[in-house]
Design a protein around this motif. Structure first.
Motif, PDB file in Angstrom:
ATOM      1  N   ARG A  39      44.482  36.651  42.318  1.00 33.04           N
ATOM      2  CA  ARG A  39      45.414  37.332  42.595  1.00 33.04           C
ATOM      3  C   ARG A  39      46.718  36.381  42.797  1.00 33.04           C
ATOM      4  O   ARG A  39      47.808  37.022  42.502  1.00 33.04           O
ATOM      5  CB  ARG A  39      45.101  37.911  44.036  1.00 33.04           C
ATOM      6  CG  ARG A  39      46.186  39.059  44.649  1.00 33.04           C
ATOM      7  CD  ARG A  39      45.754  39.828  45.801  1.00 33.04           C
ATOM      8  NE  ARG A  39      45.551  39.011  46.916  1.00 33.04           N
ATOM      9  CZ  ARG A  39      44.986  39.589  48.150  1.00 33.04           C
ATOM     10  NH1 ARG A  39      44.902  40.749  48.049  1.00 33.04           N
ATOM     11  NH2 ARG A  39      44.936  38.725  48.870  1.00 33.04           N
ATOM     12  N   THR A  44      50.231  42.524  39.284  1.00 30.67           N
ATOM     13  CA  THR A  44      49.324  43.572  39.608  1.00 30.67           C
ATOM     14  C   THR A  44      48.764  44.433  38.235  1.00 30.67           C
ATOM     15  O   THR A  44      47.758  44.714  38.443  1.00 30.67           O
ATOM     16  CB  THR A  44      50.276  44.670  40.307  1.00 30.67           C
ATOM     17  OG1 THR A  44      50.706  43.910  41.518  1.00 30.67           O
ATOM     18  CG2 THR A  44      49.505  45.823  40.745  1.00 30.67           C
ATOM     19  N   PHE A  82      44.779  45.230  46.389  1.00 30.14           N
ATOM     20  CA  PHE A  82      45.865  44.610  45.272  1.00 30.14           C
ATOM     21  C   PHE A  82      47.231  45.563  45.504  1.00 30.14           C
ATOM     22  O   PHE A  82      48.053  44.885  44.727  1.00 30.14           O
ATOM     23  CB  PHE A  82      45.135  44.938  44.115  1.00 30.14           C
ATOM     24  CG  PHE A  82      44.113  43.893  43.732  1.00 30.14           C
ATOM     25  CD1 PHE A  82      44.108  42.298  43.668  1.00 30.14           C
ATOM     26  CD2 PHE A  82      42.637  44.523  43.690  1.00 30.14           C
ATOM     27  CE1 PHE A  82      43.128  41.732  43.597  1.00 30.14           C
ATOM     28  CE2 PHE A  82      41.676  43.643  43.542  1.00 30.14           C
ATOM     29  CZ  PHE A  82      41.740  42.371  43.445  1.00 30.14           C
TER      30      PHE A  82
END
Length: 522
Positions: A39, A44, A82
């Protein structure tokens, strides 16, 4: 209490379907774990692509249901882990709703497309397997054979396709794959199987094990549907009830059964046609035989009756020469009837395949010499010349049968040639066989009739019959049958000036027995 087999099968199917959903959840969880690890290095949109990839994998590997679950789980996992604020389903940025909608539409579309592609590829593979199995069965069936041979071929192929033990049964017959496995025995001892077989024949659909009809049966029953009717059934007993046939495998078994039914019907129709042809041929032969008997026996019987009645009515007033002539007429006509009956009996033996050849190594001139002595009276007026080389080897023959061949050929030559002409008998060795030739000096065989003369009751008419009457039209047929029984062949050789018949006697035979010296000296 033991669980019924069909309940076990349904339990296995449910377990397989549940495992697909478990794998779908696991793949999405793996995608989420990978996104969490990366991440800090990914944007994204990149994480969204990982989830879309996971949905594609699920759609490719499993059915539409697991793919739909994967699509919904991917949206939830993406929102939860997320999208800020993390680890909650709250969304502060309204723009992400559009992202969720796009992801859902793309995930569902890609899942549907990949699932469709997977199903099409699977269908193509199943059709290829089905076509390969059908081709293999058709190739074996095209090799020919009777119904029993075809039963074995069909049972073997269906056993492979259905992963079980297959047996074939035809309706209204005692034909079956294994001796003793008649209805009421073996697989049909089970009432459930008999019920499934009855239902399958009446409805033309598969019943029994692995189907929705009569599922309690211990075997799957597939109807043998030909284009016109149902000719029987095939039963498939599974080797293990834990292994359930797929829909594709069952379709393959049904396709093979349909192909087998068409082959069985063709064979049955062919056999019926052959039986009808044999019956017609037998009736024609019987009619020809009766016609020949009524014609050929009438003449000698009339001669015998006339001579015998003359001797009885006025024997004292007849001179000795006339009495002797009448007695000779009776004797000759009796011999003529004997030859006719002998030829008829020989023809029956040849047609029935009952000729037993007892080969022994012996000189050919012995059989020829005996034949010449037996037809000496009928060869009066014909010079017979024999041309047998001194180095002609011994031949493995049945002397009585070859002697009969010589008699028939010599009588045929004498009958169809005028007095004063010659008959030549010669022989020579060629290609591991002895070739024998009987040639006369008559008008010969007309072109185009080289095979016709060997037909039963065929007689040469008109100018060709220059000798005495009396032929039954069976002599040459018998000759060919006797020579064929020896492993040789008989034919007409044209271009030799007159009728010329040749036949071969192979030199392959039983081992030559060598007598010990003591026996020879004794």
């Amino acid at each position: 209490m033991a669980m019924p087999e069909h309940e076990r099968e349904r339990g296995i199917i449910r377990a397989v379907r549940v495992s697909e959903y478990v794998w779908a959840v696991g793949i999405i969880a793996l995608a989420a774990a990978l996104g969490l690890l990366l991440r800090s290095h990914l944007q994204t949109i990149d994480v969204a692509m990982i989830f879309l990839l996971a949905v594609v994998v699920v759609g490719y590997q499993y059915r539409r249901g697991p793919a739909l679950v994967a699509a919904l789980l991917s949206i939830g996992a993406f929102d939860f882990a997320f999208v800020p604020p993390y680890y909650t389903f709250d969304v502060h940025d309204q723009a992400y709703y559009l992202t969720f909608a796009v992801m859902l539409v793309v995930a569902l579309s890609m899942g549907q497309l990949t699932a469709r592609i997977r199903e099409q590829a699977q269908d193509a593979g199943e059709r290829e397997c089905r076509a390969r199995a059908l081709y293999a069965l058709s190739r074996d069936l095209s090799a020919g054979g009777d119904l029993q041979d075809q039963f074995g071929m069909v049972a073997r192929h269906i056993s492979e396709a259905g992963r079980g033990d297959a047996q074939v049964f035809l309706d209204g017959s005692a034909h079956e794959l294994r001796p003793g496995d008649r209805p009421g025995e073996g697989v049909f001892e089970s009432v459930d199987v008999r019920v499934a077989a009855t239902w399958a024949r009446e409805n033309g659909e598969t019943a029994g094990w692995g189907t929705s009809h009569c599922a309690a049966a211990e075997a799957m029953v597939v109807p043998l549907k030909s284009p016109s009717r149902i000719v029987g059934v095939v039963t498939v007993q599974p080797r293990s009830f834990d292994e359930v046939l797929s829909e594709a495998e069952r379709k393959t078994v049904e396709v093979l059964a349909h192909e087998a039914a068409a082959a069985f019907e063709r064979t049955i129709l062919f056999q019926a046609h052959e039986q009808a042809r044999v019956e017609v041929e037998s009736e024609r032969l019987r009619t020809a035989l009766l016609s020949s008997l009524s014609h050929d026996l009438r003449t000698p019987l009339a001669g015998i009756e006339g001579a015998a009645s003359s001797l009885l009515q006025d024997s004292s007033g007849l001179p000795p020469e006339a009495q002797r002539e009448m007695a000779e007429t009776i004797l000759e006509e009796s011999r003529r009837m004997t030859r006719l009956v002998t030829n008829l009996l020989d023809m029956v033996r040849v047609e029935a395949g009952a000729v037993v050849v007892q080969r022994e190594w012996q000189p050919l001139e012995e059989a020829l010499g005996v034949a010449l002595l037996r037809v000496e009276e009928r060869l009066v007026g014909h010079a017979v010349e024999t041309c047998l080389p001194p180095d002609l080897p011994l031949v493995p023959i049945d002397e009585l049968l070859v002697e009969q061949v010589f008699i028939n050929l010599l009588e045929n030559a004498a009958r169809h040639t005028p007095p004063g002409t010659s008959i030549t008998v010669s022989a020579w060795t060629e290609r591991e066989a002895v070739i024998v030739e009987v040639r006369d000096s008559g008008p010969g065989i007309p072109l185009g009739e080289e095979e016709t003369v060997f037909r039963r009751f065929h007689r040469t008419v008109g100018a060709d019959r220059t000798g005495p009457p009396g032929g039954s039209g069976l002599g040459l047929t018998i000759c060919r049958g006797l020579i064929t029984a020896h492993g040789g062949r008989l034919w007409v050789e044209q271009g030799t000036g007159g009728a010329c018949f040749r036949f071969t006697l192979p030199l392959q035979g039983p081992p030559i027995r060598i007598l010990p010296a003591e026996a020879v000296e004794g």
